[in-house]
Design a protein around this motif. Structure first.
Motif, PDB file in Angstrom:
ATOM      1  N   ALA A 136      -3.535   2.961   2.630  1.00 28.72           N
ATOM      2  CA  ALA A 136      -3.913   2.105   1.493  1.00 28.72           C
ATOM      3  C   ALA A 136      -3.082   2.501   0.269  1.00 28.72           C
ATOM      4  CB  ALA A 136      -5.405   2.243   1.194  1.00 28.72           C
ATOM      5  N   CYS A 137      -2.943   3.802   0.063  1.00 27.78           N
ATOM      6  CA  CYS A 137      -2.205   4.292  -1.105  1.00 27.78           C
ATOM      7  C   CYS A 137      -0.713   3.988  -0.978  1.00 27.78           C
ATOM      8  CB  CYS A 137      -2.433   5.796  -1.243  1.00 27.78           C
ATOM      9  SG  CYS A 137      -2.194   6.401  -2.907  1.00 27.78           S
ATOM     10  N   LEU A 138      -0.208   4.109   0.236  1.00 23.37           N
ATOM     11  CA  LEU A 138       1.217   3.816   0.474  1.00 23.37           C
ATOM     12  C   LEU A 138       1.531   2.361   0.137  1.00 23.37           C
ATOM     13  CD1 LEU A 138       3.951   4.781   1.734  1.00 23.37           C
ATOM     14  CD2 LEU A 138       3.125   3.836   3.895  1.00 23.37           C
ATOM     15  N   VAL A 139       0.714   1.472   0.664  1.00 22.48           N
ATOM     16  CA  VAL A 139       0.939   0.035   0.450  1.00 22.48           C
ATOM     17  C   VAL A 139       0.747  -0.328  -1.027  1.00 22.48           C
ATOM     18  CG1 VAL A 139      -0.079  -2.243   0.959  1.00 22.48           C
ATOM     19  CG2 VAL A 139       0.505  -0.681   2.817  1.00 22.48           C
ATOM     20  N   PHE A 140      -0.298   0.223  -1.635  1.00 20.19           N
ATOM     21  CA  PHE A 140      -0.579  -0.102  -3.037  1.00 20.19           C
ATOM     22  C   PHE A 140       0.552   0.393  -3.948  1.00 20.19           C
ATOM     23  CE2 PHE A 140      -2.526   0.505  -7.199  1.00 20.19           C
ATOM     24  CZ  PHE A 140      -3.165  -0.713  -7.375  1.00 20.19           C
TER      25      PHE A 140
END
Ligand SMILES: Nc1ncnc2c1ncn2[C@@H]1O[C@H](COP(=O)(O)OP(=O)(O)OP(=O)(O)O)[C@@H](O)[C@H]1O
Ligand SMILES: C[C@@](O)(CCOP(=O)(O)OP(=O)(O)O)CC(=O)O
Length: 245
Positions: A136-140
């Protein structure tokens, strides 16, 4: 961009909490797109506690995409990382910072490389959903870096391709991952049910009994269940009888 100096570097840092499912996702109907056989509901943790912090950087001087997880370099060759990078790059937009002399046009993103530095403040691959907050953090953070204009629901469909449970970490509170019907998975997204203030007294206690990496990953565990369990189909059917909301 080509004529610009190779000295600039553009960076974004994001922090994303992990989540714990109260109705668990277990089993895929499509391994490649990461599409589940049942809907799931989770609670997202307070970002002050279990979370991932990811910094993504881009510079014309970078020679290749690289990633460090908990200070150790890891390979980005895996399909899940490649899918997230490809999907975000496909949605990138023009970016300009006149003061710093940075001008990146939409198409430049395909040729620019990123460096990713990610840190989980809790044990990785040990059963505490590091893949959820991690992807989630990577994509965000990549979406912010590349000026992607899509909302968190649309981003959740990309995070899902990194790890299923990751789609639910794009929202706080209680979150549902909708199964979806489309073959391309575009409607298999996370939707917020109620926000983090809804159940203010809720406290989750996590007792870490071991920080060791699990012997069976969730990915292979659920794959094995789908192939060998006589009950998994029944579980999915029963869950589909209830509208999870
Ligand atoms: N911060 C991160 N950024 C990107 N990928 C990550 C990050 N943290 C973990 N991962 C990926 O997720 C994998 C771990 O996922 P896995 O599902 O096996 O364990 P978990 O998510 O910690 O536990 P569980 O799924 O049982 O709750 C790691 O091997 C790595 O590939
Ligand atoms: C038990 C679970 O936490 C399993 C999570 O599995 P993952 O999301 O880690 O699996 P992949 O999609 O293969 O990456 C249940 C849940 O979070 O709903």
């Amino acid at each position: 961009m080509a004529e610009q100096s190779k000295k600039w570097i553009l960076m974004v840092t994001a922090q994303t909490p992990t989540n714990i499912a109260v109705i668990k996702y277990w089993g895929k109907r499509d391994e490649k797109l990461v599409l589940p056989i049942n809907e799931s509901i989770s609670v997202t943790f307070d970002p002050a506690h279990l979370c991932t912090t990811t910094t993504v950087a881009v510079s014309p001087s970078f020679q290749q995409d690289r990633m460090w997880l908990n200070k150790k370099e890891i390979s980005l060759d895996g399909a899940r990382y490649q899918n997230c990078l490809r999907e975000i790059r496909a949605r990138a937009n023009d970016y300009e910072d006149e003061k710093k002399g940075i001008k990146i046009s939409k198409n430049d993103w395909q040729n620019l490389h990123v460096h990713i530095d990610s840190y989980n403040n809790f044990p990785t691959a040990a059963g505490l959903a590091s893949s959820a907050s991690g992807f989630a953090c990577l994509v965000f953070s990549l979406a912010k870096l590349m000026n992607v204009q899509e909302d968190n629901g649309r981003l959740s469909a990309i995070a899902r391709q990194g790890s299923g449970s990751a789609c639910r970490s794009l929202f706080g509170g209680f979150v549902k991952w909708v199964m979806g019907k489309e073959e391309d998975g575009s409607d298999s997204i996370a939707v917020p049910l109620v926000d983090e203030k809804h159940w203010d007294e809720l406290v989750i206690i996590i007792a870490v009994v071991s920080s060791r990496q699990k012997e069976t990953s969730s990915t292979s565990g659920m794959r094995e269940t789908v192939v060998t369990s006589a009950l998994i189909e029944h579980r999915a059917k029963v869950l589909s009888l209830y509208s999870l909301h």
